[in-house]
Scaffold this motif. Structure first.
Motif, PDB file in Angstrom:
ATOM      1  N   ARG A  40       0.828  -1.211   0.000  1.00 50.25           N
ATOM      2  CA  ARG A  40       0.000   0.000   0.000  1.00 50.25           C
ATOM      3  C   ARG A  40       0.862   1.261   0.000  1.00 50.25           C
ATOM      4  O   ARG A  40       0.562   2.237  -0.704  1.00 50.25           O
ATOM      5  CB  ARG A  40      -0.944  -0.001   1.200  1.00 50.25           C
ATOM      6  CG  ARG A  40      -2.095  -0.945   1.039  1.00 50.25           C
ATOM      7  CD  ARG A  40      -3.108  -0.814   2.178  1.00 50.25           C
ATOM      8  NE  ARG A  40      -4.222  -1.680   1.948  1.00 50.25           N
ATOM      9  CZ  ARG A  40      -4.609  -2.645   2.771  1.00 50.25           C
ATOM     10  NH1 ARG A  40      -3.971  -2.826   3.922  1.00 50.25           N
ATOM     11  NH2 ARG A  40      -5.645  -3.398   2.484  1.00 50.25           N
ATOM     12  N   GLU A  41       1.936   1.255   0.777  1.00 50.38           N
ATOM     13  CA  GLU A  41       2.862   2.395   0.811  1.00 50.38           C
ATOM     14  C   GLU A  41       3.497   2.600  -0.563  1.00 50.38           C
ATOM     15  O   GLU A  41       3.586   3.721  -1.065  1.00 50.38           O
ATOM     16  CB  GLU A  41       3.941   2.165   1.881  1.00 50.38           C
ATOM     17  CG  GLU A  41       5.047   3.190   1.883  1.00 50.38           C
ATOM     18  CD  GLU A  41       4.610   4.551   2.395  1.00 50.38           C
ATOM     19  OE1 GLU A  41       5.354   5.521   2.152  1.00 50.38           O
ATOM     20  OE2 GLU A  41       3.547   4.657   3.033  1.00 50.38           O
ATOM     21  N   TRP A  42       3.955   1.518  -1.184  1.00 55.24           N
ATOM     22  CA  TRP A  42       4.539   1.579  -2.528  1.00 55.24           C
ATOM     23  C   TRP A  42       3.535   2.161  -3.524  1.00 55.24           C
ATOM     24  O   TRP A  42       3.863   3.044  -4.304  1.00 55.24           O
ATOM     25  CB  TRP A  42       4.968   0.165  -2.946  1.00 55.24           C
ATOM     26  CG  TRP A  42       5.187  -0.024  -4.407  1.00 55.24           C
ATOM     27  CD1 TRP A  42       6.310   0.301  -5.120  1.00 55.24           C
ATOM     28  CD2 TRP A  42       4.262  -0.577  -5.340  1.00 55.24           C
ATOM     29  NE1 TRP A  42       6.129  -0.018  -6.440  1.00 55.24           N
ATOM     30  CE2 TRP A  42       4.877  -0.566  -6.600  1.00 55.24           C
ATOM     31  CE3 TRP A  42       2.964  -1.094  -5.233  1.00 55.24           C
ATOM     32  CZ2 TRP A  42       4.257  -1.040  -7.747  1.00 55.24           C
ATOM     33  CZ3 TRP A  42       2.341  -1.569  -6.372  1.00 55.24           C
ATOM     34  CH2 TRP A  42       2.982  -1.533  -7.607  1.00 55.24           C
ATOM     35  N   PHE A  43       2.296   1.693  -3.461  1.00 58.67           N
ATOM     36  CA  PHE A  43       1.258   2.146  -4.393  1.00 58.67           C
ATOM     37  C   PHE A  43       0.972   3.637  -4.207  1.00 58.67           C
ATOM     38  O   PHE A  43       0.851   4.381  -5.182  1.00 58.67           O
ATOM     39  CB  PHE A  43      -0.020   1.319  -4.187  1.00 58.67           C
ATOM     40  CG  PHE A  43      -1.118   1.642  -5.148  1.00 58.67           C
ATOM     41  CD1 PHE A  43      -1.060   1.221  -6.466  1.00 58.67           C
ATOM     42  CD2 PHE A  43      -2.227   2.357  -4.732  1.00 58.67           C
ATOM     43  CE1 PHE A  43      -2.076   1.513  -7.358  1.00 58.67           C
ATOM     44  CE2 PHE A  43      -3.251   2.666  -5.614  1.00 58.67           C
ATOM     45  CZ  PHE A  43      -3.173   2.228  -6.930  1.00 58.67           C
ATOM     46  N   ALA A  44       0.896   4.082  -2.959  1.00 54.32           N
ATOM     47  CA  ALA A  44       0.585   5.478  -2.674  1.00 54.32           C
ATOM     48  C   ALA A  44       1.715   6.417  -3.087  1.00 54.32           C
ATOM     49  O   ALA A  44       1.462   7.508  -3.597  1.00 54.32           O
ATOM     50  CB  ALA A  44       0.277   5.655  -1.189  1.00 54.32           C
ATOM     51  N   THR A  45       2.953   5.997  -2.893  1.00 48.16           N
ATOM     52  CA  THR A  45       4.078   6.887  -3.186  1.00 48.16           C
ATOM     53  C   THR A  45       4.546   6.792  -4.637  1.00 48.16           C
ATOM     54  O   THR A  45       4.924   7.802  -5.223  1.00 48.16           O
ATOM     55  CB  THR A  45       5.272   6.609  -2.261  1.00 48.16           C
ATOM     56  OG1 THR A  45       5.677   5.258  -2.404  1.00 48.16           O
ATOM     57  CG2 THR A  45       4.914   6.896  -0.816  1.00 48.16           C
ATOM     58  N   ARG A  46       4.505   5.619  -5.228  1.00 52.77           N
ATOM     59  CA  ARG A  46       5.037   5.448  -6.589  1.00 52.77           C
ATOM     60  C   ARG A  46       3.990   5.636  -7.683  1.00 52.77           C
ATOM     61  O   ARG A  46       4.339   5.913  -8.817  1.00 52.77           O
ATOM     62  CB  ARG A  46       5.651   4.056  -6.747  1.00 52.77           C
ATOM     63  CG  ARG A  46       6.822   3.775  -5.823  1.00 52.77           C
ATOM     64  CD  ARG A  46       8.146   4.378  -6.254  1.00 52.77           C
ATOM     65  NE  ARG A  46       8.590   4.031  -7.557  1.00 52.77           N
ATOM     66  CZ  ARG A  46       9.332   2.980  -7.873  1.00 52.77           C
ATOM     67  NH1 ARG A  46       9.725   2.153  -6.943  1.00 52.77           N
ATOM     68  NH2 ARG A  46       9.694   2.774  -9.116  1.00 52.77           N
ATOM     69  N   LYS A  47       2.718   5.410  -7.352  1.00 52.91           N
ATOM     70  CA  LYS A  47       1.640   5.519  -8.334  1.00 52.91           C
ATOM     71  C   LYS A  47       2.001   4.788  -9.629  1.00 52.91           C
ATOM     72  O   LYS A  47       2.102   5.386 -10.708  1.00 52.91           O
ATOM     73  CB  LYS A  47       1.301   6.974  -8.600  1.00 52.91           C
ATOM     74  CG  LYS A  47       0.827   7.687  -7.342  1.00 52.91           C
ATOM     75  CD  LYS A  47       0.494   9.125  -7.601  1.00 52.91           C
ATOM     76  CE  LYS A  47       0.077   9.908  -6.385  1.00 52.91           C
ATOM     77  NZ  LYS A  47       0.184   9.414  -5.094  1.00 52.91           N
ATOM     78  N   PRO A  48       2.225   3.478  -9.524  1.00 50.22           N
ATOM     79  CA  PRO A  48       2.724   2.727 -10.675  1.00 50.22           C
ATOM     80  C   PRO A  48       1.689   2.613 -11.799  1.00 50.22           C
ATOM     81  O   PRO A  48       0.487   2.605 -11.560  1.00 50.22           O
ATOM     82  CB  PRO A  48       3.000   1.344 -10.074  1.00 50.22           C
ATOM     83  CG  PRO A  48       2.006   1.235  -8.967  1.00 50.22           C
ATOM     84  CD  PRO A  48       1.917   2.623  -8.386  1.00 50.22           C
ATOM     85  N   ALA A  49       2.199   2.521 -13.009  1.00 50.06           N
ATOM     86  CA  ALA A  49       1.341   2.309 -14.182  1.00 50.06           C
ATOM     87  C   ALA A  49       1.267   0.810 -14.437  1.00 50.06           C
ATOM     88  O   ALA A  49       1.936   0.273 -15.317  1.00 50.06           O
ATOM     89  CB  ALA A  49       1.892   3.064 -15.380  1.00 50.06           C
TER      90      ALA A  49
END
Length: 157
Positions: A40-49
């Motif tokens: 969740r932290e990765w998703f929130a900070t990186r906003k991956p495509a």
């Protein structure tokens, strides 16, 4: 003919993504295992495509997209399928549909990827899809105490 959709990854998809990613991590460049909170932290900070692969209404895996070279109209990609859908002949048509989608919706002309040399199934798939090896990073990862190369490949769309 198989039907595929590519839906942008949403926070609700993270448990699905994480289950796949942690299960197949031996074949990924980063072999680490992650918790749902870390994801969740990765998703929130990186906003991956990333895009969830939906086949005939079922989520079967996801595509990762990375570095875009706008001048070359080229994009880094990769995919991971849920173990229940591997070995069923879905990867090749999913990639083919994704290539068509990238060409028409993103105006891209080339895709690139890297695959670890011990992942012989993926290498066979990529070669059958028309990818060519354009480089190699020797000893890019260690698996079971053995150095494996990272093979750089590309394919025109």
């Amino acid at each position: 003919m198989a039907s595929f959709e590519f839906v942008p990854l949403a926070e609700d998809d993270l448990p699905f993504l994480l289950a796949i990613r942690n299960e197949c991590r031996h074949f990924l460049h980063d072999e680490g295992s992650f918790t749902l909170d870390e994801c969740r932290e990765w998703f929130a900070t990186r906003k991956p495509a990333f895009y969830v692969i939906v086949h005939d209404g079922e989520r079967i895996g996801y595509f990762r997209t990375g570095a875009l070279d706008a001048a070359a109209r080229s994009l880094e990609i990769g995919a991971d399928l849920h173990r229940d859908y591997r070995g069923r002949g879905l990867a090749k048509p999913a990639y083919t549909a994704f290539f068509n989608w990238l060409r028409t919706s993103r105006n891209l002309s080339e895709v690139r990827l890297e695959v670890l040399s011990h992942n012989v199934v993926a290498l066979g798939l990529y070669r059958s899809l028309g990818f060519d090896e354009i480089g190699r990073r020797p000893g890019a990862a260690m698996r079971d105490g053995v150095a494996v190369d990272s093979i750089v490949m590309r394919r025109s769309l």
